[in-house]
Design an enzyme around this catalytic site. Structure first.
Site, PDB file in Angstrom:
ATOM      1  N   GLU A 145       4.207 -18.644 -36.097  1.00  3.57           N
ATOM      2  CA  GLU A 145       3.561 -18.841 -34.488  1.00  3.57           C
ATOM      3  C   GLU A 145       2.633 -18.478 -34.004  1.00  3.57           C
ATOM      4  O   GLU A 145       2.425 -17.156 -33.154  1.00  3.57           O
ATOM      5  CB  GLU A 145       5.017 -18.505 -33.075  1.00  3.57           C
ATOM      6  CG  GLU A 145       6.995 -18.812 -33.237  1.00  3.57           C
ATOM      7  CD  GLU A 145       7.437 -19.076 -32.463  1.00  3.57           C
ATOM      8  OE1 GLU A 145       6.765 -17.566 -31.195  1.00  3.57           O
ATOM      9  OE2 GLU A 145       8.196 -19.769 -31.791  1.00  3.57           O
ATOM     10  N   GLU A 301      13.377 -22.879 -36.048  1.00  2.18           N
ATOM     11  CA  GLU A 301      13.709 -21.700 -34.926  1.00  2.18           C
ATOM     12  C   GLU A 301      14.718 -22.088 -33.459  1.00  2.18           C
ATOM     13  O   GLU A 301      14.682 -22.855 -32.905  1.00  2.18           O
ATOM     14  CB  GLU A 301      12.900 -20.501 -34.453  1.00  2.18           C
ATOM     15  CG  GLU A 301      12.802 -19.457 -35.313  1.00  2.18           C
ATOM     16  CD  GLU A 301      11.525 -18.544 -34.603  1.00  2.18           C
ATOM     17  OE1 GLU A 301      11.724 -18.307 -33.412  1.00  2.18           O
ATOM     18  OE2 GLU A 301      10.901 -17.892 -35.231  1.00  2.18           O
TER      19      GLU A 301
HETATM   20  C1  GLA Z   1      10.654 -16.953 -30.946  1.00  2.68           C
HETATM   21  C2  GLA Z   1       9.457 -16.222 -32.343  1.00  2.68           C
HETATM   22  C3  GLA Z   1      10.893 -14.908 -32.811  1.00  2.68           C
HETATM   23  C4  GLA Z   1      11.916 -14.795 -31.640  1.00  2.68           C
HETATM   24  C5  GLA Z   1      12.221 -16.171 -31.080  1.00  2.68           C
HETATM   25  C6  GLA Z   1      12.709 -15.220 -29.741  1.00  2.68           C
HETATM   26  O1  GLA Z   1      10.028 -18.658 -31.818  1.00  2.68           O
HETATM   27  O2  GLA Z   1       9.064 -16.857 -33.310  1.00  2.68           O
HETATM   28  O3  GLA Z   1      10.764 -13.881 -33.849  1.00  2.68           O
HETATM   29  O4  GLA Z   1      10.842 -13.855 -30.690  1.00  2.68           O
HETATM   30  O5  GLA Z   1      10.954 -16.351 -30.712  1.00  2.68           O
HETATM   31  O6  GLA Z   1      13.016 -16.584 -29.223  1.00  2.68           O
END
Ligand code: GLA
Ligand code: GLA
Length: 691
Positions: A145, A301
């Site tokens: 991210e 995710e």
């Molecule tokens: C993001 C991060 C993860 C985690 C999620 C929690 O997507 O990439 O590591 O922190 O949020 O929702």
């Protein structure tokens, strides 16, 4: 990999190794076929400046491979370890106020830090060299991210990098002075050395400096990403590489970024407390699919249930997790992954839901995990099929950034707020959309929607004009055609380079105060404008709707200009939730209709099509009531004539469609009943899909 992908982030370094054996056993039970490993493992992989520890990762990869599970291996660079930070404290990011952010969380790095980049690239190379031939390795996951937590840094290294970037963009200092309009407020620079990032200043900062800063910050992170990607391409060729995007994120120009991805992956966290969350999710998924021209993407995710980072974190509740997972597939994803596999017992995310909750296999969450895994196996043949939007929405990050700079007529003109009602109106009408960049040819779609084009160069305006002349329908929202790429106003009257195309001229902007509305009359239908209106005068255009109240009463509000074989519509106001009736006219003119006629409220329908012509009709009931969904062919090509519009039932006597619901194996003919939060995925034989 054949079939759909199912799994999630697995952080085994948080657990003793004996737990791993149970993990892989349960993964097999749930049908997990892909795990993302190592995202935050830097400190474990490289305990200090002089040593590496790969033994645990060797054992882990061998273990998952023995169980037939593939690995999405992370480059582990998103959280630099303490020893590196203490050796190079200058790699910590600095805010616009000059505060250096401390170690103790994650993403604590300056995008332009040479020390950070060097260490990240070194780690990436070490991982790539060690695991490039490992049979479990399916793909590479770069970083995590980008722009999460820290999207900009104002330290001296960033300043130097910014100056280098500015030199490259502008050439000479006088070119920069002209571009930034530094004659204003005595801001002239004699040399690049005098320039700093837009740190906190006494008053409004030069807008073009701010715009260039946004461009630079997206580019600086991309340069970092490309440095890691280049190592993977060199050392581990042939293994696909991705980084997880964050849906429609302002900080990064994903059109530019996605050119450097082998495929797009996304992290999506729709809020179960928001009754419209699925509409926003659909919008984000359409964008993710569009970033690589409709190719399948991966939901990297999502939360199985609640997250832990909102003030109040609602669980998804029975059925919604499954429904929202299917929604990603319905909009082109080829897999559903999660944060995370096993719920943590320590750390900042210990209350975040997981595929395997704290309660273990007795939990309802675990049963949903197993059930979804089984359903995804039944849907395996959907992988690789594609869907195409019937209309296009133009999205330009440059324009988004410029639109939201300060000292505009209204601070309420924010891109996501402007876009959402347009998307929602199309969603409610069952019209799937693709997003397109300003550099696109536009001709793939009969209808092009531009909710806002604040920043617009003449070349794009010319391509829009050619599109309309050639038979395209353009619908353009307010406050468009205002500025050039330097954020200088196009002189001679708004909407600048769109004036001839739209056939109108703007005399003055009339933003609408918060809470107030202005009436708009569309052939007797009363609509409410909010946020924004404009005093416009028609030149070549005809008036479609007029203002009905306030200072602009009687003046044109919505116009249409016929040009060549097409037409260009202009909305001089923000119609918010009342946009639908205007879009209906444009949809009808463009012959764009719903994916499936007669779709009941709350039901989402999309159709993915395989290379052999087989259709996969996804039907998702987001509502709390049972719904009967008619399964019928429109009876004619909806793209060819006046298409079906919401509310009407224009298809009496059309042929029923028949197919198999892949989720249940049941035959469906003519109609499908969906339970509350229920879903069906109907396989339509090629001939019916064409109908
Ligand atoms: C993001 C991060 C993860 C985690 C999620 C929690 O997507 O990439 O590591 O922190 O949020 O929702
Ligand atoms: C003040 C300043 C001017 C200008 C105006 C704008 O009066 O002196 O330079 O900024 O505000 O309203």
């Amino acid at each position: 990999m054949p079939g759909l992908l199912y799994g999630g982030d697995w952080n085994p370094e948080q657990w003793p190794e004996r737990v791993w054996a149970e993990d892989v056993k349960l993964m097999a039970e749930a049908g997990v076929n892909l795990v993302t490993v190592g995202i935050f493992s830097w400190a474990r992989l490289q305990p200090d400046a002089h040593s590496w520890d790969f033994g645990w990762l060797d054992r882990l990869l061998d273990l998952v491979h023995r169980h037939g599970i593939a690995v999405d291996l992370a480059t582990a660079t998103a959280s630099p370890p303490a020893w590196l930070v203490r050796a190079h404290p200058e790699l910590l990011p600095v805010t616009a106020d000059g505060v250096r952010l401390e170690f103790g969380s994650r993403q604590h790095y300056c995008p332009s830090s040479p020390a950070y980049r060097e260490a990240a690239v070194r780690l990436t190379r070490a991982l790539a060299e060690r695991y490039r031939h490992h049979p479990a390795l399916a793909l590479w996951h770069v970083h995590n991210e980008y722009a999460d937590h820290v999207e900009e840094c104002f330290c001296p290294a960033s300043a130097a990098d910014f100056r280098r970037w500015l030199r490259q963009r502008h050439g000479g200092i006088e070119e920069l002075n002209r571009s930034w309009g530094t004659a204003f407020w005595s801001q002239h620079y004699n040399s690049f050395d005098q320039i700093e990032p837009p740190r906190t200043a006494p008053g409004p900062v030069n807008p073009t400096q701010l715009l260039d800063w946004r461009r630079f910050c997206s580019d600086a992170l991309l340069a970092l990403h490309r440095a890691e990607k280049a190592v993977l391409d060199e050392v581990s060729p042939g293994v696909p590489v991705t980084t997880n995007f964050m849906s429609m994120l302002k900080a990064l120009d994903y059109w530019e970024w996605s050119r450097h991805e082998d495929f797009v992956s996304d992290d999506a966290y729709p809020d179960p407390a928001d009754p419209r969350a699925h509409v926003n999710a659909a919008m984000n998924y359409d964008l993710m699919r569009s970033l690589k021209g409709g190719r399948p993407w991966l939901l990297m995710e999502q939360a199985p249930s609640a997250v832990s980072w909102r003030p109040v974190n609602l669980p998804k509740g029975p059925g919604r997790y499954r429904l929202w997972s299917l929604q990603a597939l319905a909009r082109g994803a080829d897999g559903v992954l999660h944060f995370q596999w096993r719920a943590s017992v320590a750390g900042a995310e210990k209350f975040h839901s997981a595929m395997l909750p704290h309660r273990g296999t007795a939990s309802r969450g675990w049963q949903e995990t197993v059930r979804l895994g089984a359903e995804l196996r039944r849907l395996g043949e959907v992988a690789g099929s594609r869907l195409r939007g019937r209309a296009a929405v133009l999205l330009d990050w440059d324009s988004w950034w410029a639109l939201e700079l300060d000292d505009h007529p209204s601070a309420r003109m924010r891109w996501p707020d402007l876009l959402r009602p347009w998307y929602a109106a199309l969603y409610e009408r069952g019209v799937t959309v693709d997003f397109v960049p300003p550099t696109a040819g536009f001709d793939d779609h009969p209808l092009l929607l531009a909710p806002n084009l604040y920043l617009l160069d003449t070349a794009t305006a010319e391509r829009l004009t050619a599109y309309v002349r050639g038979g395209g329908r353009l619908v353009c929202g307010p406050f468009s055609g205002i500025a050039d790429r330097h954020d200088h106003i196009h002189p001679g009257g708004h909407p600048g380079p769109l004036r001839d195309l739209l056939g109108i001229v703007v005399d003055e902007h009339w933003p609408i105060p918060d809470g107030a509305t202005t009436a708009v009359d569309l052939n007797g239908t009363g609509l409410d404008a909010e946020r924004w209106s404009e005093w416009i005068e028609t030149e070549a255009a005809e008036t479609v709707a007029r203002y009905g109240s306030g200072a602009l009463a009687g003046l044109p509000a919505v116009t249409r200009n016929r040009l060549g074989a097409g037409s260009a519509w202009y909305l001089s106001c923000h119609l918010g939730a009342d946009l639908g009736p205007v879009l209906d006219l444009a949809l009808a003119e463009a012959g764009v209709g719903a994916e499936l006629p007669g779709l009941p409220g709350g039901v989402e329908a999309t159709c993915r099509v395989a290379a052999d012509g087989t259709g996969y009709l996804f039907l998702l009931n987001h509502g709390p009531e049972e719904r009967l969904v008619p399964l019928r062919a429109p009876g004619r090509d909806p793209l060819a004539g006046a298409g079906p519009l919401a509310g009407a039932d224009p298809f009496p006597g059309t042929a029923p469609l028949t197919g198999t619901d892949l989720l249940t194996g049941a035959e469906a003919a003519g109609a499908v009943t969906l339970a509350p939060l229920g879903a069906a995925v109907i396989r339509l034989p090629a001939a019916q899909e064409r109908a």
